[in-house]
Design a protein around this motif. Sequence first.
Motif: not given
Lengths: 384, 253
Positions: A348, B90, A253-254, A249-251, B96
């Motif tokens: 991913r 994004y 990356d965040a 979920n790209e979490e 989260w």
Amino acid sequence: MENARFENAGRGELDLSQPTHDALLISFYGIWEMGNDLPSAEEALNKIETASAIRRVSFEAQNLSGWDTGLLTFLIKVIDTCTQKTILIDMTGLPQGVQRLLALASAVPERAGARKETTQEPFLSRIGTATIEFGRSLPELLAFIGEAFMAFLKLFTGKARFQRHDLWLIIQQTGVQALPIVSLICLLVGLILAFVGAVQLRMFGAQIYVADLVGIGMVRVLGAVMTGVIMAGRTGAAFAAELGTMQVNEEIDALRTLGIPPMEFLVLPRMLALMLMMPLLCLYADLMGLLGGLIVGVGMLNLNLMEYINETRSIVDLTNLCIGIFHGGVFGVLVALSGCLRGMQCGRSASAVGQATTSAVVTSIVCIVVATAVITLICDVLKI
Amino acid sequence: MNCLVPHITVKDLTMAYGDFVLQRDMNFVVNRGDIFIIMGGSGCGKTTLLRNLVGLKEPARGQVFYGEVSFWESDQEEQGRIMRQFGILYQSGALWTSMTLSENIALPLREYTDLNEAAIREIASLKLSLVGLKGFEDFYPSEISGGMRKRAGLARAMALDPEILFFDEPSAGLDPISSRLLDDLILEIRESLGATIVVVSHELPSIFAIGNNSIYLDAEAKTIIGSGNPKKMLEESQNPIVRAFLTRGEQKV
Ligand SMILES: Nc1ncnc2c1ncn2[C@@H]1O[C@H](COP(=O)(O)OP(=O)(O)OP(=O)(O)O)[C@@H](O)[C@H]1O
Ligand SMILES: [Mg+2]
């Protein structure tokens, strides 16, 4: 001939004819819909490929009474072949809708270089690739362990960045909530161990030594190993799945772009929680195992309760207990490391999360078994 | 606004996944206070360009300067310092999922400010109401709609009032009214905070409404085929592909 065709107008049919020697006319009859047992394109394609004189393909659909994607796929096959052989295609004979859809389908040309090459790799080359990948994964593993270590150093200097309440939550999940399953498994293992021992020992009238067998066995290794395996399946897998999903979920990356190192924020509290809880769980598991042994000893072998307890107390000394708990601590590190490593390495996609989870459990169990062997060997050499 | 100060400078940037080159030899400058639009067809590498800019993916070749500092040639500490000035939305939100919306916004604040919990919660509520999500503080990302997730992501990107904001398709999945409100918000952030904003967008009305500089990436040519103020580009650009994009294909390629 037209009339003969009309009689079975239900099914889609086609007819190939050559009005002039360099032209091919494809006529469609009936209903060309998917699942309607349509004629294959083989015949038409063969004709186009073999008859080199053909320079022009046209269509005729006067008697076509219905069509859907079934017709389109047929036409696309024909058009592709014609384009390859630079044969002129005349689509005017087709229904308007078909022409428009075909135009849309060819509106965006295929992206050069985007299509995946699927070449069959020779066996030796596959071995080579696998070896190179393995070689690459080693530094990755070492880097992960190194980073985890650095995170711990930061923890001791009080600069590690994670949320305290995360730690408490993970401690609860890996500690208290694991008690029921640990109780069940270790009680049963204690029972089984005593049972198996009793059958043999009874032959010598040495039933009382069941207490020794269960005591040493559970406290020194089995309690820790069983807890380790349970935690690998329960918590290691959960870590991998959780971190893997965050990766998808790209979490992660965040977090990274916020300047929060995922190693400290996600991995550190998990490792810390498991390292704290494993020795405690291990102690609890030992107790459950001993209880299992006691039930068999007193209930089935008719040993005196006090006698059994005294025998256990005399044989289980502090050294054994410490070795058991040391096992537990080591397994805690291994399970947490494998779970977090696989989670952070996750690809991913949903299937990558599945692979990460599987791989985390397998890695932890292999590590547990190898570590047990190594510790046992060391204890043997040191004579403890 | 009179004197242009370069904020982000991209030099000879080539980006690729393995051997698959997406775009090559890109050069452009984003000035301080710009609303810079990255346009291009789907799959031409806009998201990848953002990932190169914000430090998630190292470019195959070329450099990205923030002010005078070359990002990819700095050490980790310097990179971290630069990245702290970013706020990023994004494409898929990337909230989260194990935290509520207000915790999502609170996390950067907790990490980088000394505010107390009450203040943090107030800021979180404010940011949420800016994006039209007042009252959703205690919802989890899985409990709200896709467009709402997008807006919550935007609120999180703005949490620290960053100097540079990167938005990956902020208005995708929003209704026209919310999308319009979002444009106003973006303009407002620029005006009030003086932030530099880089937006990936397909929404023509919004591109014309907010953008004062832009580039157009083309998948065929694999490089930038148009740049400048979108409104000027619409009037002046000679490139048929850019014209087709800016007129929704009404002026055929
Ligand atoms: N992890 C990856 N590995 C290999 N190729 C990738 C990867 N991610 C993206 N690509 C390829 O890179 C190209 C550009 O992707 P990107 O996500 O940058 O597109 P985009 O311009 O943001 O498109 P959209 O407007 O649809 O979001 C795509 O063709 C895609 O196939
Ligand atoms: Mg994208």
